[in-house]
Design a protein around this motif. Structure first.
Motif, mmCIF file in Angstrom:
data_model
loop_
_atom_site.group_PDB
_atom_site.id
_atom_site.type_symbol
_atom_site.label_atom_id
_atom_site.label_comp_id
_atom_site.label_asym_id
_atom_site.label_seq_id
_atom_site.Cartn_x
_atom_site.Cartn_y
_atom_site.Cartn_z
ATOM 1 N N HIS A 11 0.864 -1.185 0.000
ATOM 2 C CA HIS A 11 0.000 0.000 0.000
ATOM 3 C C HIS A 11 0.902 1.236 0.000
ATOM 4 N N ASP A 13 0.815 4.478 0.151
ATOM 5 C CA ASP A 13 -0.003 5.641 0.528
ATOM 6 C C ASP A 13 0.768 6.949 0.413
ATOM 7 N N HIS A 85 -6.302 1.855 -4.938
ATOM 8 C CA HIS A 85 -6.357 2.079 -3.480
ATOM 9 C C HIS A 85 -6.985 3.446 -3.211
ATOM 10 N N HIS A 89 -7.182 8.982 0.038
ATOM 11 C CA HIS A 89 -7.114 7.895 1.021
ATOM 12 C C HIS A 89 -8.277 8.028 1.997
ATOM 13 N N HIS A 237 3.736 -1.250 3.850
ATOM 14 C CA HIS A 237 3.750 0.163 3.472
ATOM 15 C C HIS A 237 5.215 0.604 3.345
HETATM 16 ZN ZN LIG Z 1 -3.526 2.828 2.527
#
Ligand SMILES: [Zn+2]
Length: 283
Positions: A11, A13, A85, A89, A237
């Motif tokens: 992920h 992010d 994703h 967010h 992550h």
């Molecule tokens: Zn995320």
């Protein structure tokens, strides 16, 4: 038992999690933790995956693709899967309407198409949140699979829809849809145990690394011994796992998986495709 699959769900992010999930719009030092993920963590992780020739799946918010295009291009050019994703967010259940959630997901598709030239086939929701509309939206937009739900641990399955949770009656789980679920777990995610934040007390950080990695070893080894065709989705992550003391432990874990004769790494899209072929939906 074996024929085990490990799918790394990365992920990416970057800053987006600090903006939408931690409401840190005016806090540049929090932003910097996401920048670290893009500038330091992601290149290190790519190097490690290259070294061991391991395919992975990067679930990337459109916000990250548009904020850090060079490293996202690197992810794609190294042959890793790029999947959805969110554009933001933002947790799906916090949108004010189905239309707003639909717009965010559609926008994320366009960001990925701009990077890879292709529409994503899969979705992992921000913070594994689903609204009452998410499943419908994914089906309307033609997604093949999701990876946000925890009704199983090591077995992909068709995701149930049409559930009901009345106050005066039993839970009704609904019926299987055409969407394949690749189940996830908070027990196989690096962010909650390792990330120190003072705004969310349940995210403590400062947990001994080996205790968390041991949970991953134990789950993988148990699956390898007890579950035929098990799928182990590990969520990572770059801003968390890309730190030195975790990357060295991740490397050892990857070596452990590769030491098993019947374990392979696959992208999530390959897992979903294989599952659909082996388990065609009849109704
Ligand atoms: Zn995320």
């Amino acid at each position: 038992m074996a024929n085990a699959t490990v799918s790394l769900s990365i992920h990416f992010d970057a800053v987006s999690t600090w903006l939408w999930s931690f409401d840190s719009w005016d806090m540049p030092t929090r932003h910097s933790r996401g920048v670290y993920g893009a500038d330091v963590g992601a290149p290190r992780l790519l190097d490690l995956l290259d070294q061991y020739d391991i395919p992975s799946t990067w679930c990337i918010p459109g916000h990250t693709i548009e904020s850090f295009p060079e490293i996202c291009e690197e992810v794609h050019s190294h042959g890793h899967g790029v999947q959805h994703h969110g554009w933001s967010h933002q947790g799906p259940s916090t949108f004010e309407s189905k239309e707003a959630e639909y717009h965010d997901i559609e926008w994320g598709i366009e960001s990925i198409r701009g990077l890879t030239g292709e529409k994503p086939t899969g979705y992992a929701s921000p913070a594994w949140d689903f609204s009452e509309h998410t499943l419908d939206i994914l089906q309307e937009l033609g997604f093949e699979w999701d990876s946000s739900v925890m009704a199983a641990d090591f077995r992909p399955h068709y995701l149930y829809g049409g559930w009901a949770a009345p106050e005066d009656g039993p839970y009704q789980r609904g019926e299987p849809t055409d969407l394949i679920e690749l189940p996830v777990s908070w027990e196989r995610d690096d962010f909650p145990p390792f990330t120190y934040t003072w705004s969310r007390p349940h995210r403590m950080g400062y947990v001994p690394e080996d205790a968390i990695f041991q949970k991953w070893y134990d789950q993988f080894d148990w699956m390898y011994e007890h579950v035929e065709n098990g799928v182990f989705v590990l969520t990572l992550h770059p801003q968390v796992i890309g730190q030195a003391h975790r990357l060295m432990r991740l490397e050892a874990f990857l070596q452990h998986v590769q030491s098993k004769p019947e374990a392979t790494f696959k992208t999530m899209d390959d897992v979903a495709t294989d599952f659909r072929k082996a388990n065609p939906k009849t109704s």
